[in-house]
Scaffold this active site. Structure first.
Site, PDB file in Angstrom:
ATOM      1  N   GLY A  35      -6.487  -0.873  -1.406  1.00 21.60           N
ATOM      2  CA  GLY A  35      -5.365  -1.112  -0.487  1.00 21.60           C
ATOM      3  C   GLY A  35      -4.110  -1.439  -1.267  1.00 21.60           C
ATOM      4  O   GLY A  35      -4.019  -1.161  -2.465  1.00 21.60           O
ATOM      5  N   ASN A  36      -3.124  -2.009  -0.605  1.00 16.04           N
ATOM      6  CA  ASN A  36      -1.909  -2.472  -1.296  1.00 16.04           C
ATOM      7  C   ASN A  36      -1.380  -3.693  -0.553  1.00 16.04           C
ATOM      8  O   ASN A  36      -1.929  -4.083   0.483  1.00 16.04           O
ATOM      9  CB  ASN A  36      -0.875  -1.349  -1.396  1.00 16.04           C
ATOM     10  CG  ASN A  36      -0.458  -0.847  -0.037  1.00 16.04           C
ATOM     11  OD1 ASN A  36       0.162  -1.559   0.738  1.00 16.04           O
ATOM     12  ND2 ASN A  36      -0.820   0.392   0.279  1.00 16.04           N
ATOM     13  N   ARG A  37      -0.300  -4.292  -1.070  1.00 18.43           N
ATOM     14  CA  ARG A  37       0.136  -5.593  -0.558  1.00 18.43           C
ATOM     15  C   ARG A  37       1.116  -5.493   0.598  1.00 18.43           C
ATOM     16  O   ARG A  37       1.703  -6.486   1.009  1.00 18.43           O
ATOM     17  CB  ARG A  37       0.751  -6.417  -1.692  1.00 18.43           C
ATOM     18  CG  ARG A  37      -0.227  -6.725  -2.798  1.00 18.43           C
ATOM     19  CD  ARG A  37       0.093  -8.031  -3.508  1.00 18.43           C
ATOM     20  NE  ARG A  37       1.505  -8.338  -3.544  1.00 18.43           N
ATOM     21  CZ  ARG A  37       2.314  -8.101  -4.571  1.00 18.43           C
ATOM     22  NH1 ARG A  37       1.841  -7.504  -5.652  1.00 18.43           N
ATOM     23  NH2 ARG A  37       3.575  -8.447  -4.515  1.00 18.43           N
ATOM     24  N   ALA A 103       3.126   1.908   3.800  1.00 19.74           N
ATOM     25  CA  ALA A 103       2.863   2.070   2.362  1.00 19.74           C
ATOM     26  C   ALA A 103       1.552   2.856   2.241  1.00 19.74           C
ATOM     27  O   ALA A 103       0.469   2.278   2.175  1.00 19.74           O
ATOM     28  CB  ALA A 103       2.757   0.710   1.689  1.00 19.74           C
TER      29      ALA A 103
END
Ligand code: CTP
Length: 231
Positions: A35-37, A103
């Site tokens: 995933g990402n932040r 994102a």
């Protein structure tokens, strides 16, 4: 009150804006993901502001902890880039404006079929994960857009490369407007941005702003581009 998650019939006389927000989670096996932040706060603030300005709003939201409270916003959840690709194909044809604040992962694991529905076990040797590129969703929808639609993308870049990369993305993805943010914007309360349009205009935020203050500032530019387009 929570935003509506079921299908609602939006007012047909109002313009429709489709906003994507939050991260994607790309599965490694049944319980792990890449995933990402991304917090989803930017897209949520934009959706709330667009609804306040009278737009029909659909928010496609990834696995982020935030959600809009405005009950006029139609909220649809996604998890992976592939989920979002399906939702965009469904919703873009009925939208006047698309704002891609999500994102989206650029790479995803090539899931080994033996781990589908299960999880891989710890072993003593190293484990190599093979990643494959994801499709560029914004470029894909921009290719089949109607001329009356407005498409807005984001560029999250190191500060030194921000302007050049944002310009490149505007052209490469064939979109109308790109919002360039330095990397520090992700997962932060504040924003600093430069907005570039296809016709060469550049607008900078007057100062570092909160994401809530940024939403009306950006919606103002989106509405101006929308008016120019439909004039
Ligand atoms: N985006 C997309 N599909 C992807 C990746 C990104 O539609 N698979 C969208 C994002 O929602 C954003 C814009 O493209 O609006 C720019 O995303 P970014 O990750 O900054 O750029 P990339 O296109 O991935 O290019 P690069 O990796 O070269 O920065």
């Amino acid at each position: 009150m929570a935003a509506k998650t079921d299908s609602i019939s939006h007012d047909s006389h109002r313009r429709t804006i489709l906003i994507t927000a939050g991260p994607t989670h790309e599965p490694i096996d049944a319980v792990r993901f890449i995933g990402n932040r991304s917090s989803g706060r930017m897209g949520t603030a934009l959706a709330t502001e667009a609804a306040r300005r009278g737009w029909n709003v659909t928010l496609l939201m990834g696995p982020a902890p935030v959600a809009p409270t405005d009950t006029d916003i139609r909220l649809v959840r996604f998890r992976t880039c592939a989920d979002l690709q399906g939702l965009l194909r469904e919703h873009v044809p009925h939208s006047d404006v698309l704002v891609m604040a999500a994102a989206v992962a650029d790479y995803r694991p090539k899931v080994d079929p033996q781990f589908f529905g299960g999880k891989f076990r710890r072993k003593s040797e190293n484990l190599t994960l093979e990643l494959e590129p994801t499709p560029d969703l914004l470029a894909e929808v921009a290719k089949t857009r109607r001329p009356d639609q407005l498409m807005v993308g984001f560029a999250l870049e190191p500060r030194a490369e921000l302007l050049q990369s944002a310009r490149d993305k505007l052209i490469r993805k064939q979109i109308d407007l790109v919002v360039g943010n330095p990397l520090e914007t992700m997962d932060s309360e504040s924003v600093e941005a430069i907005v570039l349009t296809k016709d060469g205009r550049e607008t900078r935020t007057p100062a570092v702003m909160s994401k809530t203050a940024f939403a009306p500032w950006l919606m103002e530019l989106i509405e101006a581009a929308w008016r120019d387009r439909s004039a």
